[in-house]
Design a protein around this motif. Structure first.
Motif, short mmCIF file in Angstrom:
data_model
loop_
_atom_site.label_atom_id
_atom_site.label_comp_id
_atom_site.label_asym_id
_atom_site.label_seq_id
_atom_site.Cartn_x
_atom_site.Cartn_y
_atom_site.Cartn_z
N TRP A 1 0.83 -1.20 0.00
CA TRP A 1 0.00 0.00 0.00
C TRP A 1 0.87 1.25 0.00
CZ3 TRP A 1 -5.10 0.27 -0.78
CH2 TRP A 1 -5.86 -0.89 -0.58
N THR A 2 0.48 2.23 -0.79
CA THR A 2 1.13 3.54 -0.83
C THR A 2 0.16 4.59 -0.32
OG1 THR A 2 2.53 2.98 -2.72
CG2 THR A 2 2.15 5.31 -2.32
N LEU A 3 0.63 5.40 0.63
CA LEU A 3 -0.14 6.56 1.06
C LEU A 3 0.13 7.66 0.04
CD1 LEU A 3 -1.90 8.15 3.02
CD2 LEU A 3 0.15 8.54 4.43
N ALA A 4 -0.79 7.83 -0.91
CA ALA A 4 -0.58 8.73 -2.04
C ALA A 4 -0.91 10.18 -1.70
CB ALA A 4 -1.41 8.27 -3.23
N ALA A 5 -1.77 10.41 -0.73
CA ALA A 5 -2.13 11.77 -0.31
C ALA A 5 -2.70 11.71 1.09
CB ALA A 5 -3.13 12.40 -1.27
N LEU A 6 -2.40 12.72 1.89
CA LEU A 6 -2.91 12.82 3.25
C LEU A 6 -3.39 14.25 3.49
CD1 LEU A 6 -3.24 11.62 6.16
CD2 LEU A 6 -0.95 12.53 6.63
#
Length: 222
Positions: free
Chosen positions: A202-207
């Motif tokens: 999983w990639t945290l693409a935006a927060l």
């Protein structure tokens, strides 16, 4: 590298209980303010443009609390998607704190719920780690049910925290020392990647993305 499942979490717009400083459990939450509805409409405009250009959203979910349902309905109308309600995607159980001022609850507990994550912050409430575990199970079931799809969830800030802890595989021992930005009507995005060597991650693409809210919005309810 291929992206398969996409999870987009949209925090609800500003709610009346937020403005009043009250613990917004199911007995207290009355939905969004005027400002919160405008925030959510701006969010819906942004997501509609993405939905049209692709990849589009396959499903839209919300928890049952009033501010989530109102946010979800605004998104559903804009995206022309049915709104699905999953009780497992609701926020923490606040017990006897429901409706009380947050400042009083935190003063008695000596901090926010995550400060002592294995203790209930009020009689009948969750513990913070207990909530993260319960919400993580609901999110896991959601991701399994819609594997390979693009999922949009109108949720609480706490649900975004739970997704971060779940998908970034954070230990419960870190929950009192890690925080995540979750402003009203923000976007947080996770992408499930498959690389050419058989690995999945999983990639945290935006927060806490609030680019759609940079212009002033209408005055909130009094």
């Amino acid at each position: 590298m291929t992206i398969t499942t996409r999870l987009v979490l949209a925090r609800h717009g500003e709610a009346q209980c937020n403005v009043d400083g009250l613990v917004g459990g199911p007995l207290t939450c009355t939905g969004l303010t005027v400002r919160g509805r405008e925030q959510t409409r701006r969010l819906a405009t942004r997501l509609t443009a993405e939905h049209r250009t692709g990849p589009g959203f396959d499903v839209l979910y919300a928890g049952p609390r009033a501010r989530l349902q109102e946010s979800g309905r605004i998104l559903a109308t804009a995206l022309d998607l049915p709104l699905l309600t999953d009780p497992g995607l609701d926020g923490p159980r606040h017990g006897q704190a429901d409706g009380r001022p947050w400042r009083d609850v935190e003063a008695e507990f000596q901090g926010r719920p995550a400060a002592s994550p294995d203790l209930p912050w009020s009689p009948g409430s969750d513990t913070w780690n207990g909530y993260l575990l319960r919400a993580g199970r609901a999110l896991t079931a959601l991701l399994e049910r819609h594997a390979g799809q693009s999922i949009l969830l109108a949720g609480h800030g706490e649900t975004i925290h739970a997704a971060c802890h779940l998908l970034l595989e954070l230990s419960p021992s870190t929950s009192s020392r890690i925080d995540f930005g979750t402003e009203h009507a923000c976007l947080t995005r996770f992408h499930l990647h498959h690389d050419p060597y058989g690995r999945r991650f999983w990639t945290l693409a935006a927060l806490n993305d609030t680019a759609h809210l940079q212009q002033p919005v209408a005055d909130r309810d009094s």
